[in-house]
Design an enzyme around this catalytic site. Sequence first.
Site, PDB file in Angstrom:
ATOM      1  N   HIS A 138       0.802  -1.227   0.000  1.00 55.22           N
ATOM      2  CA  HIS A 138       0.000   0.000   0.000  1.00 55.22           C
ATOM      3  C   HIS A 138       0.838   1.281   0.000  1.00 55.22           C
ATOM      4  CE1 HIS A 138      -3.643  -2.242   0.539  1.00 55.22           C
ATOM      5  NE2 HIS A 138      -3.308  -2.692   1.733  1.00 55.22           N
ATOM      6  N   ASP A 158      -3.814 -10.703  -1.553  1.00 55.98           N
ATOM      7  CA  ASP A 158      -4.236 -10.082  -0.296  1.00 55.98           C
ATOM      8  C   ASP A 158      -5.711  -9.684  -0.406  1.00 55.98           C
ATOM      9  OD1 ASP A 158      -4.457  -7.714   1.696  1.00 55.98           O
ATOM     10  OD2 ASP A 158      -2.403  -8.398   2.056  1.00 55.98           O
ATOM     11  N   HIS A 211      -6.945  -6.995   0.546  1.00 58.30           N
ATOM     12  CA  HIS A 211      -6.985  -5.580   0.176  1.00 58.30           C
ATOM     13  C   HIS A 211      -6.340  -5.377  -1.196  1.00 58.30           C
ATOM     14  CE1 HIS A 211      -7.135  -5.599   4.619  1.00 58.30           C
ATOM     15  NE2 HIS A 211      -7.901  -4.527   4.476  1.00 58.30           N
TER      16      HIS A 211
END
Length: 414
Positions: free
Chosen positions: A135, A171, A173
């Site tokens: 991220h 993942d 996310h």
Amino acid sequence: MSAAVIWSEEFLSYRWAHTHPMNPVRLALTMTLAQSLGVLDDVDVAEPLAIGDDVLTVVHSQDYIDAVRAVGSGTASLSGPLLERLFGLGDSDNPVFDGMHEAARLLVGGTLAAAQAVGSGAVRRAVNIGGGMHHAMRSRAAGFCIYNDCAVAIHWLLENGFDRIAYIDIDAHHGDGVQVAFASDPRVMTVSLHQHPATLWPGTGWPTEVGDDGAEGSAVNIALMPDTQDRLWLRAFHAVVPSLIAEFKPQIIISQCGADSHRADPLTDLSLTVDGQRAAMIAMRDLAEKYCDGRWIAVGGGGYGVVNVVPRSWSHLLGVVLDRDVDVTTPINESWCATAEQIATQVHSEYSQAPVHVMGDDGDVDFVEWDGDTGQEPPPGIDESAQRQTDRAIMATRRAVYPLHGLDPEDPRD
């Protein structure tokens, strides 16, 4: 050995507040569990590389690096609110801790060591369970990630002879930081299978995100609804990913293997078992074998069942990378479980469920292959509505991306 395991006890210094979901004890428990299973027998783990700012600046701005260093050493001149607003440092997701810069830099050094080991031909595969900080943005910490080790490793590979790299992110996310870093680069295909962005942070990863001008089709996003189980998740993976990998013909695959897709994860809403996660890892290994002469780099990522889930999932990952696949029916050593139970008392109660005593969850990974937009009857045990939702996700991605690669989104043979 044809594979490298990158590890350092110093990875445990990447430690947020006690109440934070990402507790590095998950890494230590993974390594001790893998050792107890014999996965790491006769394996000499490799140290992460010592790197400087010049390595980080291929992805991150110098101002941001300086800010991370300053807050982690207590020398920041900017106020807390300003640091949070400018760089994402000090909010609830990314609270400041001592030595932030050094701890985050070491994780990058681990994934870069994996990339250099595979890129140089020293090994065909490498794994860094401490990596996967997908991220982190150019000038901003996000989602527990300070420096984007995946993006740094990809940049190194691009500078050292590779011009077709596939990044596959499983993942829960969306792998937003890596997608953003390479959205304009047709040499890198980023593929992310994640919980639908309308239902989970960071709210990106829609099927229509396909890459920027000049690199259309380089970003692939498969957005799956909450409660998606193993058989439907695997149906979606196999309905989209293998065809695109076959067409793109990457020279190397990098896999981000966050374990927060598990049904017991406290922060997400997908419903995979460890069995399903293991099946995904094997599928990615198979793709690397078929299309990349076996070249495969695997990293960790999310996962907040730090005692009951992550150690099992990533012990499977270590086993898959090392060709020492662990059967899901394998019992776990009682001594390890006793130690894990003791360690769990030191972890915040929201993330410290008791260890599971077997390497699987009795999951069902026998998926039915997608056969086109035909309204296929679901097999026994699969809810019709859930299959329709999954098939809509499959079609949304195929229709957005497949034509950009000369593939027919409606034809299951493509």
